[in-house]
Write a protein that holds these residues in place. Sequence first.
Motif, PDB file in Angstrom:
ATOM      1  N   LEU A   1     -15.110 -89.852-134.508  1.00 38.75           N
ATOM      2  CA  LEU A   1     -16.442 -89.613-135.066  1.00 38.75           C
ATOM      3  C   LEU A   1     -16.868 -90.680-136.063  1.00 38.75           C
ATOM      4  O   LEU A   1     -18.041 -90.734-136.434  1.00 38.75           O
ATOM      5  CB  LEU A   1     -16.488 -88.239-135.734  1.00 38.75           C
ATOM      6  N   ILE A   2     -15.927 -91.513-136.516  1.00 38.94           N
ATOM      7  CA  ILE A   2     -16.270 -92.533-137.517  1.00 38.94           C
ATOM      8  C   ILE A   2     -17.401 -93.417-137.016  1.00 38.94           C
ATOM      9  O   ILE A   2     -18.365 -93.715-137.733  1.00 38.94           O
ATOM     10  CB  ILE A   2     -15.036 -93.375-137.867  1.00 38.94           C
ATOM     11  N   VAL A   3     -17.281 -93.865-135.761  1.00 43.03           N
ATOM     12  CA  VAL A   3     -18.308 -94.741-135.216  1.00 43.03           C
ATOM     13  C   VAL A   3     -19.655 -94.041-135.123  1.00 43.03           C
ATOM     14  O   VAL A   3     -20.702 -94.627-135.373  1.00 43.03           O
ATOM     15  CB  VAL A   3     -17.868 -95.258-133.829  1.00 43.03           C
ATOM     16  N   HIS A   4     -19.624 -92.737-134.815  1.00 47.74           N
ATOM     17  CA  HIS A   4     -20.867 -92.034-134.516  1.00 47.74           C
ATOM     18  C   HIS A   4     -21.554 -91.464-135.755  1.00 47.74           C
ATOM     19  O   HIS A   4     -22.733 -91.099-135.674  1.00 47.74           O
ATOM     20  CB  HIS A   4     -20.581 -90.905-133.522  1.00 47.74           C
ATOM     21  N   ILE A   5     -20.841 -91.359-136.877  1.00 47.99           N
ATOM     22  CA  ILE A   5     -21.493 -90.888-138.097  1.00 47.99           C
ATOM     23  C   ILE A   5     -21.892 -92.050-138.993  1.00 47.99           C
ATOM     24  O   ILE A   5     -22.505 -91.843-140.040  1.00 47.99           O
ATOM     25  CB  ILE A   5     -20.575 -89.921-138.879  1.00 47.99           C
ATOM     26  N   THR A   6     -21.550 -93.277-138.585  1.00 43.70           N
ATOM     27  CA  THR A   6     -21.952 -94.447-139.367  1.00 43.70           C
ATOM     28  C   THR A   6     -23.460 -94.623-139.276  1.00 43.70           C
ATOM     29  O   THR A   6     -24.027 -94.600-138.176  1.00 43.70           O
ATOM     30  CB  THR A   6     -21.267 -95.711-138.822  1.00 43.70           C
ATOM     31  N   PRO A   7     -24.156 -94.776-140.407  1.00 38.89           N
ATOM     32  CA  PRO A   7     -25.616 -94.950-140.362  1.00 38.89           C
ATOM     33  C   PRO A   7     -25.997 -96.165-139.516  1.00 38.89           C
ATOM     34  O   PRO A   7     -25.383 -97.231-139.612  1.00 38.89           O
ATOM     35  CB  PRO A   7     -25.995 -95.147-141.831  1.00 38.89           C
TER      36      PRO A   7
ATOM     37  N   LEU B   1     -20.812 -97.077-125.643  1.00 41.20           N
ATOM     38  CA  LEU B   1     -21.646 -96.248-126.513  1.00 41.20           C
ATOM     39  C   LEU B   1     -22.876 -95.699-125.800  1.00 41.20           C
ATOM     40  O   LEU B   1     -23.578 -94.837-126.356  1.00 41.20           O
ATOM     41  CB  LEU B   1     -22.086 -97.063-127.745  1.00 41.20           C
ATOM     42  N   ASN B   2     -23.157 -96.209-124.615  1.00 43.00           N
ATOM     43  CA  ASN B   2     -24.313 -95.709-123.872  1.00 43.00           C
ATOM     44  C   ASN B   2     -23.996 -94.447-123.098  1.00 43.00           C
ATOM     45  O   ASN B   2     -24.911 -93.773-122.599  1.00 43.00           O
ATOM     46  CB  ASN B   2     -24.817 -96.793-122.911  1.00 43.00           C
ATOM     47  N   ALA B   3     -22.723 -94.125-122.951  1.00 42.14           N
ATOM     48  CA  ALA B   3     -22.328 -92.920-122.210  1.00 42.14           C
ATOM     49  C   ALA B   3     -22.536 -91.686-123.077  1.00 42.14           C
ATOM     50  O   ALA B   3     -22.632 -91.768-124.308  1.00 42.14           O
ATOM     51  CB  ALA B   3     -20.866 -93.038-121.787  1.00 42.14           C
ATOM     52  N   PRO B   4     -22.610 -90.497-122.461  1.00 39.09           N
ATOM     53  CA  PRO B   4     -22.719 -89.251-123.255  1.00 39.09           C
ATOM     54  C   PRO B   4     -21.530 -89.101-124.200  1.00 39.09           C
ATOM     55  O   PRO B   4     -20.432 -89.604-123.940  1.00 39.09           O
ATOM     56  CB  PRO B   4     -22.728 -88.153-122.180  1.00 39.09           C
ATOM     57  N   LEU B   5     -21.765 -88.380-125.313  1.00 40.28           N
ATOM     58  CA  LEU B   5     -20.759 -88.283-126.367  1.00 40.28           C
ATOM     59  C   LEU B   5     -19.460 -87.663-125.860  1.00 40.28           C
ATOM     60  O   LEU B   5     -18.360 -88.159-126.156  1.00 40.28           O
ATOM     61  CB  LEU B   5     -21.319 -87.463-127.535  1.00 40.28           C
ATOM     62  N   LEU B   6     -19.568 -86.578-125.089  1.00 39.28           N
ATOM     63  CA  LEU B   6     -18.360 -85.928-124.586  1.00 39.28           C
ATOM     64  C   LEU B   6     -17.587 -86.850-123.648  1.00 39.28           C
ATOM     65  O   LEU B   6     -16.352 -86.853-123.633  1.00 39.28           O
ATOM     66  CB  LEU B   6     -18.719 -84.625-123.871  1.00 39.28           C
ATOM     67  N   GLN B   7     -18.296 -87.641-122.875  1.00 35.13           N
ATOM     68  CA  GLN B   7     -17.635 -88.579-121.980  1.00 35.13           C
ATOM     69  C   GLN B   7     -16.919 -89.666-122.783  1.00 35.13           C
ATOM     70  O   GLN B   7     -15.806 -90.080-122.443  1.00 35.13           O
ATOM     71  CB  GLN B   7     -18.659 -89.196-121.022  1.00 35.13           C
ATOM     72  N   GLN B   8     -17.556 -90.133-123.845  1.00 38.27           N
ATOM     73  CA  GLN B   8     -16.911 -91.117-124.711  1.00 38.27           C
ATOM     74  C   GLN B   8     -15.646 -90.537-125.353  1.00 38.27           C
ATOM     75  O   GLN B   8     -14.621 -91.214-125.438  1.00 38.27           O
ATOM     76  CB  GLN B   8     -17.888 -91.563-125.807  1.00 38.27           C
ATOM     77  N   PHE B   9     -15.751 -89.289-125.785  1.00 40.50           N
ATOM     78  CA  PHE B   9     -14.589 -88.664-126.424  1.00 40.50           C
ATOM     79  C   PHE B   9     -13.450 -88.496-125.428  1.00 40.50           C
ATOM     80  O   PHE B   9     -12.280 -88.757-125.749  1.00 40.50           O
ATOM     81  CB  PHE B   9     -14.999 -87.304-127.009  1.00 40.50           C
ATOM     82  N   ALA B  10     -13.769 -88.060-124.211  1.00 36.70           N
ATOM     83  CA  ALA B  10     -12.737 -87.906-123.191  1.00 36.70           C
ATOM     84  C   ALA B  10     -12.099 -89.259-122.863  1.00 36.70           C
ATOM     85  O   ALA B  10     -10.872 -89.355-122.686  1.00 36.70           O
ATOM     86  CB  ALA B  10     -13.340 -87.278-121.930  1.00 36.70           C
ATOM     87  N   HIS B  11     -12.899 -90.308-122.793  1.00 40.46           N
ATOM     88  CA  HIS B  11     -12.364 -91.644-122.520  1.00 40.46           C
ATOM     89  C   HIS B  11     -11.464 -92.110-123.660  1.00 40.46           C
ATOM     90  O   HIS B  11     -10.406 -92.715-123.434  1.00 40.46           O
ATOM     91  CB  HIS B  11     -13.524 -92.626-122.319  1.00 40.46           C
TER      92      HIS B  11
ATOM     93  N   ARG C   1     -22.767-102.628-126.919  1.00 36.82           N
ATOM     94  CA  ARG C   1     -22.824-101.175-126.716  1.00 36.82           C
ATOM     95  C   ARG C   1     -22.247-100.809-125.350  1.00 36.82           C
ATOM     96  O   ARG C   1     -21.536 -99.817-125.213  1.00 36.82           O
ATOM     97  CB  ARG C   1     -24.263-100.670-126.830  1.00 36.82           C
ATOM     98  N   ASP C   2     -22.554-101.626-124.368  1.00 33.43           N
ATOM     99  CA  ASP C   2     -22.018-101.365-123.033  1.00 33.43           C
ATOM    100  C   ASP C   2     -20.506-101.590-123.000  1.00 33.43           C
ATOM    101  O   ASP C   2     -19.768-100.839-122.365  1.00 33.43           O
ATOM    102  CB  ASP C   2     -22.712-102.268-122.015  1.00 33.43           C
TER     103      ASP C   2
END
Length: 313
Positions: free
Chosen positions: A25-31, A57-67, A52-53
């Motif tokens: 979550l660090i990357v995703h809560i960074t302003p 980061l362009n993929a859905p959040l859950l998909q990023q987390f699973a990856h 980003r590609d």
Amino acid sequence: MLRSILNRLFGMLVVMTLVVSLVFLIVHITPGDPAAVMLGPDATGADIAALRDQLGLNAPLLQQFAHYIGGVLQGDLGRSIFLNIPVTQALWQRAEPTFFLTIMALLIATLIALPVGILSAYYRGSLFDQVATGVAMLSASVPSFWLGLLFIQFFAVRLGWFDTSGYGGPDASFTQRMQHLVLPALSLGVVSSALIMRFTRASMLDVLNDDYVRTARAKGLSEFRVVVKHAFKNALIPVVTVIGLTAALLISGAIVTETVFGLPGVGSLTVSAVLRRDYPVIQGTLLVVSGLYVLMNFAVDMLYLWVDPRVRR
């Protein structure tokens, strides 16, 4: 006993799952856009889109987390943006100075704290006890990096006994590299010894007046054997706990100390990654350090089984 070990292993699994989630979550809560932060204000839109590609980061959040979880389970912590190498490789290249610095600092702290703590408890209220307690409180209040600067000024600059910084050249021997770690290990060890000493003293005070200690003295055993074998052995559990926690804290405490002494360890890698916004390295370092912290706590729990047979029951 087996059930206790399995419960601790399950607790480790839960903690590490939470750590991996928070690190992700660090990357995703960074302003702002993490890719734009990494590349800086001069980056073009095409550069940001490409990064980003690359980071997914362009993929859905859950998909990023699973990856990300899948990569962690396979030992893949990502790839450094600036070093252009896998994060695991970067950490491995920097692990040696941090590992030996932690071991040396813990050894110094233990060798200082245990004898002083035992003697301070044995001579409770004496001048030695008051001086030792005062020095321990002072040491606990001194930042390790400030003490390191004093050591550099006195032992390296004025006396010339050690180098001011570095870890030796590529052809340096193991002995030469260890010499570079003496001053930073002293800086961390002296500061860390204060906490171990105070716990040792308090734990010894709790057991020195117990019945079995008086019985050992009544049997005619030497005072050294009474204090070390009977009293100290039964006071070990709190001491083992604080030594284990100190070892874990030394890993994170080495970050600033490595920067002061110019050591190419995990600490300096983390500082440079923070300054460069190299998020994969920051994430990987946090995950590895947290994992080591959890493993250290588990090792301390296992030591309890050896130190105190009552825990086995």
